[in-house]
Design a protein around this motif. Structure first.
Motif, PDB file in Angstrom:
ATOM      1  N   UNK A  97      -9.453   1.162   7.326  1.00 10.22           N
ATOM      2  CA  UNK A  97      -9.030  -0.097   7.958  1.00 10.22           C
ATOM      3  C   UNK A  97     -10.371  -1.148   7.314  1.00 10.22           C
ATOM      4  N   UNK A  98     -11.607  -0.795   7.330  1.00  5.23           N
ATOM      5  CA  UNK A  98     -12.554  -1.656   6.793  1.00  5.23           C
ATOM      6  C   UNK A  98     -12.337  -1.979   5.432  1.00  5.23           C
ATOM      7  N   UNK A 136      -0.962  -6.777   8.065  1.00  8.64           N
ATOM      8  CA  UNK A 136       0.078  -7.688   7.516  1.00  8.64           C
ATOM      9  C   UNK A 136       0.457  -6.979   6.165  1.00  8.64           C
ATOM     10  N   UNK A 137      -0.155  -5.640   5.884  1.00  8.47           N
ATOM     11  CA  UNK A 137       0.553  -5.144   4.292  1.00  8.47           C
ATOM     12  C   UNK A 137       1.447  -4.176   4.404  1.00  8.47           C
ATOM     13  N   UNK A 138       2.307  -4.509   3.667  1.00  6.64           N
ATOM     14  CA  UNK A 138       3.696  -3.795   3.643  1.00  6.64           C
ATOM     15  C   UNK A 138       3.273  -2.175   3.140  1.00  6.64           C
ATOM     16  N   UNK A 197      -1.618   6.681  11.882  1.00  2.00           N
ATOM     17  CA  UNK A 197      -2.838   5.716  11.726  1.00  2.00           C
ATOM     18  C   UNK A 197      -2.658   4.660  10.580  1.00  2.00           C
ATOM     19  N   UNK A 198      -2.045   4.891   9.534  1.00  2.00           N
ATOM     20  CA  UNK A 198      -1.999   4.164   8.448  1.00  2.00           C
ATOM     21  C   UNK A 198      -0.858   2.829   8.867  1.00  2.00           C
ATOM     22  N   UNK A 199       0.184   3.155   9.716  1.00  7.30           N
ATOM     23  CA  UNK A 199       1.078   2.150  10.166  1.00  7.30           C
ATOM     24  C   UNK A 199       0.340   1.276  11.153  1.00  7.30           C
ATOM     25  N   UNK A 200      -0.292   2.018  11.812  1.00 10.32           N
ATOM     26  CA  UNK A 200      -0.949   1.002  13.038  1.00 10.32           C
ATOM     27  C   UNK A 200      -2.143  -0.188  11.907  1.00 10.32           C
ATOM     28  N   UNK A 201      -2.823   0.440  11.151  1.00  8.25           N
ATOM     29  CA  UNK A 201      -3.725  -0.530  10.398  1.00  8.25           C
ATOM     30  C   UNK A 201      -2.970  -1.440   9.647  1.00  8.25           C
ATOM     31  N   UNK A 202      -1.984  -0.989   8.728  1.00  7.11           N
ATOM     32  CA  UNK A 202      -1.301  -1.778   7.656  1.00  7.11           C
ATOM     33  C   UNK A 202      -0.503  -2.901   8.562  1.00  7.11           C
ATOM     34  N   UNK A 203       0.196  -2.700   9.748  1.00  6.81           N
ATOM     35  CA  UNK A 203       0.701  -3.696  10.773  1.00  6.81           C
ATOM     36  C   UNK A 203      -0.157  -4.544  11.137  1.00  6.81           C
ATOM     37  N   UNK A 248       0.677  -1.265  -0.119  1.00  7.50           N
ATOM     38  CA  UNK A 248       0.045   0.060   0.037  1.00  7.50           C
ATOM     39  C   UNK A 248       0.843   1.189  -0.037  1.00  7.50           C
ATOM     40  N   UNK A 249       0.759   2.124  -0.740  1.00  7.32           N
ATOM     41  CA  UNK A 249       1.119   3.560  -0.918  1.00  7.32           C
ATOM     42  C   UNK A 249      -0.208   4.381  -0.474  1.00  7.32           C
ATOM     43  N   UNK A 250       0.337   5.218   0.504  1.00  8.71           N
ATOM     44  CA  UNK A 250      -0.896   5.957   0.906  1.00  8.71           C
ATOM     45  C   UNK A 250      -0.474   7.158   1.796  1.00  8.71           C
TER      46      UNK A 250
END
Length: 279
Positions: free
Chosen positions: A266-267, A56-58, A47-53, A28-30
């Protein structure tokens, strides 16, 4: 992925390595369209780091230090080169996430490379040889956005141009094609066509719903279609997604109408991971 000998160097591509894991995933680039200020950027990145971790999304954080291609002379462009790079550098170091931004002039490349982990070539400039050469010469991964005026077949020329400069860490981002005035349309055959070229393919879900110049003195957008196009892109085989997001899109200083609300990320990503696992 195409196994033609000419693409052998691309097998060790930076972007492919991001998703070279046992579990099905996409990268994900966001981030926000433009750096508005230090606080907003950090809030979005955290927020994006928390959600992607969690999922399990790079993750690669994206924000522009200068939007040099705005519709109106009065449009907000960002904090500028030096201040913008400083904010991106702080996010990179404090949150430990890779950062991406776009350059518009060849002489920006080497200076930007001191901070950025990935350099992006804007869609309008995707055929600018000197700009691509300068970006590739940094040795960093280069994400080239396909111009909305190009067919996917023509991206072969862009790939050949970039790799001829000795850099094989490149990707192509599909972001829709011009469909009459002030409108874009996505042909998902493009994902398949680009995949056959053996390169990492990214789908820009938010610029694909943009209405270029549709608000007279700025671009409009239809963000309600971002989830639908994102789902289709994952099913079609994209390796990565590009999504611009903002806590309050209606107040965003750039591309708010086509940005995803941050609380909805996140959803959406949870659904996209489910599709990825069965696609």
């Amino acid at each position: 992925m195409n196994n033609n000998p000419e693409n052998n160097n691309l097998k060790n591509n930076f972007f492919f390595k991001l998703i070279n894991t046992p579990s099905p995933s996409f990268f994900l680039i966001a981030g926000p369209c433009v750096i508005e200020n230090h606080e907003t950027c950090f809030s979005i990145a955290r927020s994006l780091k928390k959600t992607t971790e969690k999922l399990g999304i790079p993750f690669i954080f994206k924000a522009s230090f200068d939007k040099a291609n705005r519709t109106s002379i009065d449009a907000f462009r960002g904090p500028g080169f030096e201040e913008g790079l400083d904010i991106l550098n702080q996010i990179k170091r404090k949150l430990k996430v890779p950062v991406l931004s776009d350059i518009h002039l060849p002489d920006q490349a080497q200076k930007a490379a001191r901070v950025l982990d990935i350099i992006q070539i804007p869609a309008f400039l995707c055929r600018q040889t000197d700009l691509i050469h300068a970006a590739c010469a940094t040795g960093l991964p280069v994400n080239i956005k396909k111009g909305q005026f190009l067919s996917p077949f023509e991206c072969k020329n862009i790939i050949t141009k970039a790799t001829s400069f000795g850099n094989h860490d490149i990707s192509i981002t599909e972001r829709g094609a011009c469909f009459g005035y002030n409108n874009l349309v996505v042909d998902f055959r493009s994902i398949h066509i680009l995949n056959e070229m053996g390169i990492p393919v990214i789908f820009d879900a938010t610029h694909s719903v943009q209405l270029p110049g549709g608000a007279s003195d700025s671009s409009g957008g239809e963000s309600k279609f971002v989830p639908t196009l994102s789902k289709a892109a994952i099913a079609a085989g994209t390796h990565g997604l590009f999504i611009e997001t903002h806590p309050e899109p209606e107040k965003a200083l750039c591309d708010g109408p086509n940005s995803m609300p941050l609380d909805d990320m996140e959803p959406l990503l949870t659904t996209l991971m489910a599709i990825k696992k069965v696609s």
